[in-house]
Design an enzyme around this catalytic site. Structure first.
Site, PDB file in Angstrom:
ATOM      1  N   HIS A 120     -26.097  25.598 -57.369  1.00  0.00           N
ATOM      2  CA  HIS A 120     -26.321  24.140 -57.291  1.00  0.00           C
ATOM      3  C   HIS A 120     -25.182  23.383 -57.970  1.00  0.00           C
ATOM      4  O   HIS A 120     -25.283  23.015 -59.135  1.00  0.00           O
ATOM      5  CB  HIS A 120     -27.655  23.790 -57.970  1.00  0.00           C
ATOM      6  CG  HIS A 120     -28.837  24.269 -57.202  1.00  0.00           C
ATOM      7  ND1 HIS A 120     -29.411  23.529 -56.186  1.00  0.00           N
ATOM      8  CD2 HIS A 120     -29.533  25.421 -57.282  1.00  0.00           C
ATOM      9  CE1 HIS A 120     -30.422  24.203 -55.675  1.00  0.00           C
ATOM     10  NE2 HIS A 120     -30.518  25.360 -56.321  1.00  0.00           N
TER      11      HIS A 120
ATOM     12  N   CYS B 144     -27.678  26.347 -51.691  1.00  0.00           N
ATOM     13  CA  CYS B 144     -28.808  27.239 -51.961  1.00  0.00           C
ATOM     14  C   CYS B 144     -29.558  27.582 -50.674  1.00  0.00           C
ATOM     15  O   CYS B 144     -29.031  28.329 -49.858  1.00  0.00           O
ATOM     16  CB  CYS B 144     -29.699  26.651 -53.048  1.00  0.00           C
ATOM     17  SG  CYS B 144     -30.493  27.963 -53.981  1.00  0.00           S
TER      18      CYS B 144
ATOM     19  N   GLU C 190     -24.347  20.443 -57.641  1.00  0.00           N
ATOM     20  CA  GLU C 190     -24.702  19.033 -57.932  1.00  0.00           C
ATOM     21  C   GLU C 190     -25.064  18.816 -59.395  1.00  0.00           C
ATOM     22  O   GLU C 190     -24.958  17.694 -59.900  1.00  0.00           O
ATOM     23  CB  GLU C 190     -25.844  18.560 -57.016  1.00  0.00           C
ATOM     24  CG  GLU C 190     -27.218  19.178 -57.243  1.00  0.00           C
ATOM     25  CD  GLU C 190     -27.461  20.475 -56.483  1.00  0.00           C
ATOM     26  OE1 GLU C 190     -26.484  21.156 -56.121  1.00  0.00           O
ATOM     27  OE2 GLU C 190     -28.640  20.828 -56.259  1.00  0.00           O
TER      28      GLU C 190
ATOM     29  N   GLU D 196     -36.837  10.332 -75.607  1.00  0.00           N
ATOM     30  CA  GLU D 196     -37.590   9.552 -74.619  1.00  0.00           C
ATOM     31  C   GLU D 196     -38.968  10.177 -74.456  1.00  0.00           C
ATOM     32  O   GLU D 196     -39.089  11.399 -74.319  1.00  0.00           O
ATOM     33  CB  GLU D 196     -36.820   9.600 -73.292  1.00  0.00           C
ATOM     34  CG  GLU D 196     -37.524   8.895 -72.156  1.00  0.00           C
ATOM     35  CD  GLU D 196     -36.883   9.178 -70.783  1.00  0.00           C
ATOM     36  OE1 GLU D 196     -35.723   9.665 -70.731  1.00  0.00           O
ATOM     37  OE2 GLU D 196     -37.557   8.928 -69.778  1.00  0.00           O
TER      38      GLU D 196
ATOM     39  N   MET E  67     -27.387  27.275 -47.841  1.00  0.00           N
ATOM     40  CA  MET E  67     -26.453  28.370 -47.631  1.00  0.00           C
ATOM     41  C   MET E  67     -27.173  29.524 -46.923  1.00  0.00           C
ATOM     42  O   MET E  67     -26.649  30.134 -45.993  1.00  0.00           O
ATOM     43  CB  MET E  67     -25.910  28.837 -48.985  1.00  0.00           C
ATOM     44  CG  MET E  67     -24.948  29.983 -48.897  1.00  0.00           C
ATOM     45  SD  MET E  67     -25.776  31.545 -49.217  1.00  0.00           S
ATOM     46  CE  MET E  67     -24.447  32.471 -49.953  1.00  0.00           C
TER      47      MET E  67
HETATM   48  N1  GLN Z   1     -35.971  29.479 -51.561  1.00  0.00           N
HETATM   49  C1  GLN Z   1     -34.673  30.018 -51.765  1.00  0.00           C
HETATM   50  C2  GLN Z   1     -34.656  31.091 -52.844  1.00  0.00           C
HETATM   51  O1  GLN Z   1     -35.549  31.161 -53.654  1.00  0.00           O
HETATM   52  C3  GLN Z   1     -33.667  28.942 -52.095  1.00  0.00           C
HETATM   53  C4  GLN Z   1     -33.909  28.288 -53.411  1.00  0.00           C
HETATM   54  C5  GLN Z   1     -33.193  26.980 -53.569  1.00  0.00           C
HETATM   55  O2  GLN Z   1     -32.750  26.376 -52.592  1.00  0.00           O
HETATM   56  N2  GLN Z   1     -33.142  26.467 -54.778  1.00  0.00           N
HETATM   57  O3  GLN Z   1     -33.760  31.872 -52.912  1.00  0.00           O
END
Ligand code: GLN
Length: 561
Positions: free
Chosen positions: A507, A381, A509, A140, A384
């Site tokens: 992550h 992330c 997801e 693509e 958390m």
């Molecule tokens: N800013 C945070 C870190 O760098 C969380 C990063 C994120 O959510 N992808 O650890």
């Protein structure tokens, strides 16, 4: 001989080239072919990792740690094509590589030029994914035909068919056929112009896929076919789908797109097996439950910023036969208006990842609300990290606890820079990235969802839970249910007393598929159904709250970082 399909786009951007390419990949795979997906992006950034989500939407992370375009998310969700660093190249990478070769003297004194040196480099990255086991490579080309920066890519794919033989290449062009309300007509002129531009640079598309809001008549298709020099059958309507993106491949199949591709490329296959996809849509159409989930994020007003999260929620909805009413809530609004006003009534709260201080206190307030009210909570992330900050402040009574990302002088740096990040100054490609193993505590919500005690998940962060505080957290009731195998990094925290409060440093997801919803998303959605049922007795007792109105996404942005 590997066959190549090149997908270009015309008239306007955001036509869904990624989705169309992924759908083609899926249909060909279901015909038994081995497919590789690839995206070439004409922008100069080396990768999208340094771009604001407002510019580019989400940054999609692969197992190998490459930070890539969000279309690769569609590729992974629709196909089994293995994706690596070679699956996404940008102008920045192409030039970087050519310049490095020039510095090493590899051009033997020649003048280095766009043609042939840049175009050769582009052709070589296409060849890289076309090993012997691959039947079809779908490449693509990002951007829109007519953009200055797309030219070297279009020139390279034009040359490509001369190198490998015309019979081995197919050009698929995606265009817009707009409907003019005043004239009550579909307009074919923009498509004619866009194909005209492609033909000027020597590419005659073999198939045109036309995005349209209204059904196209035979006359309109004939007009396009005639003016664009394309067979009538190869003018394919792709009508907007308001129900689900997972309808797209089935509708392209109904228009015989895959059959024509195979015929034009001389590929002998059986008919595609679409049973599983039809079942999937069947489930989506007949939900047994309805739940509402608030996603509280900094970029909530931008649909592409948390694309994979929204998709993963949909997958988990399908797995639980639940319809999910999603509300995108701006964390800044939670900050100014308070959680009660914005978050009351939802069956689940999800705080996604992010960077930068704006809206962080709103996320912390959302976590507190979910914890105190017993609402199912899922933190990802930064989500958390906010959960840990909230727990430190309000349960452990560590006043002013924060992440050093936002307050360098905090009295309680409960989230701090990873050790190996201390000396890093470059921003691009330097986070803790890609697949990392983790071990889970038996009996935890996490272990229960995964049905395993060892997992591997994709990461993208610089900060981590400060190990100095781990003892205090545990003493106050936080379960550290996942860590790196050597126990040095916290990967998952939970509240065992809570209905479902799970927050992860990675992550999840990025590993969810419509055909295999991610276990934690499944667990979260299941918990929201349980919570809703406990509250209302059944799960569709009240209409979910309407999505809040946000300003026109095309209006000039007031970007605060
Ligand atoms: N800013 C945070 C870190 O760098 C969380 C990063 C994120 O959510 N992808 O650890």
């Amino acid at each position: 001989m590997t066959k190549h399909i090149f997908v270009t786009g015309g008239v306007v951007s955001s036509l869904g080239k990624g989705l169309t390419s992924a759908s083609v990949g899926m249909l060909l795979e279901q015909r038994g072919l081995t497919v590789r997906m690839q995206k070439l992006d004409p922008y100069i950034n080396v990768d999208p990792g340094t771009m604001s989500p407002y510019q580019h939407g989400e940054v999609y992370v692969l197992d190998d740690g490459s930070e890539t375009d969000l279309d690769l998310g569609h590729y992974e969700r629709f196909t089994h094509s293995p994706l690596t660093r070679d699956s996404n190249y940008t102008t920045g990478q192409i030039y970087q590589s050519v310049i490095n070769k020039e510095r090493r003297g590899e051009f033997l004194g020649k003048t280095v030029q766009v043609i042939p040196h840049i175009t050769n480099e582009i052709k070589s990255v296409i060849h890289k994914v076309a090993d012997e086991s691959v039947d079809v490579v779908i490449t693509e080309i990002g951007g829109t035909v007519g953009d200055i920066e797309s030219l070297p890519f279009l020139e390279a794919i034009r040359q490509f068919s001369l190198d490998v033989g015309k019979e081995n290449c197919l050009y698929l062009h995606l265009t817009l056929v707009p409907y003019l309300k005043a004239a009550r007509e579909l307009k074919t002129k923009p498509t004619q112009h866009s194909v005209g531009q492609l033909r000027e640079i020597g590419i005659q598309p073999d198939i045109l896929v036309c995005r349209t809001e209204q059904p196209m008549s035979r006359e309109e298709c004939e007009k396009i076919a005639l003016f664009c020099n394309i067979e009538l059958e190869a003018v394919i309507e792709e009508r907007d789908k308001d129900f689900s993106i997972y309808e797209v491949p089935l509708s392209l199949f109904d228009h015989r797109l895959d059959a024509q591709i195979c015929q034009k490329l001389g590929l002998q296959t059986h008919e595609p097996d679409l049973e599983m996809w039809r079942n999937l849509l069947q489930r989506l159409r007949n939900p047994q439950h309805e739940v509402s989930i608030a996603v509280v994020g900094k970029y909530a007003d931008h649909r592409d910023a948390y694309k994979s999260i929204y998709e993963a929620l949909d997958h988990a909805g399908m797995a639980n036969t639940a319809q999910i009413r999603l509300a995108r809530i701006r964390s800044e609004d939670v900050e100014s208006e308070g959680p009660e006003r914005l978050l009351a009534g939802y069956d689940g709260i999800l705080v996604p990842g992010g960077f930068g201080e704006r809206g962080v206190e709103g996320k912390v307030a959302a976590v507190r609300y979910a914890r105190e009210k017993g609402i199912p909570f899922f933190g990802i992330c930064l989500g958390m990290q906010c959960a840990v900050v909230e727990f430190a402040r309000n349960v452990c009574e560590l006043e002013g606890a924060h992440s050093t990302e936002f307050d360098k002088e905090t009295a309680h740096p409960v989230i701090c820079l990873l050790d190996d990040q201390q000396a890093i100054t470059d921003k691009g490609g330097t986070m803790r990235l890609g697949a990392q193993p983790a071990k889970l505590s038996p009996g935890s919500h996490a272990a229960e969802c995964y049905g395993a005690e060892e997992i591997s998940e994709r990461h993208r962060h610089r900060y981590e839970v400060n190990n100095i505080y781990r003892g205090q957290f545990v003493a106050n009731g936080l379960l550290i249910s996942g860590t790196s195998p050597d126990d040095s990094l916290v990967e998952i925290v939970e509240l065992p007393e809570h209905r479902w409060f799970v927050a992860v440093q990675y992550h999840p997801e990025f590993k969810s598929k419509p055909t295999a919803a991610h276990p934690l998303f499944q667990g979260f959605v299941k918990a929201t159904i349980g919570y809703h049922t406990a509250k209302h007795g059944k799960t569709s007792s009240e209409p979910a709250r309407p999505e809040p109105e946000y300003p026109n996404p095309n209006a000039p942005l007031d970007i605060k970082t």
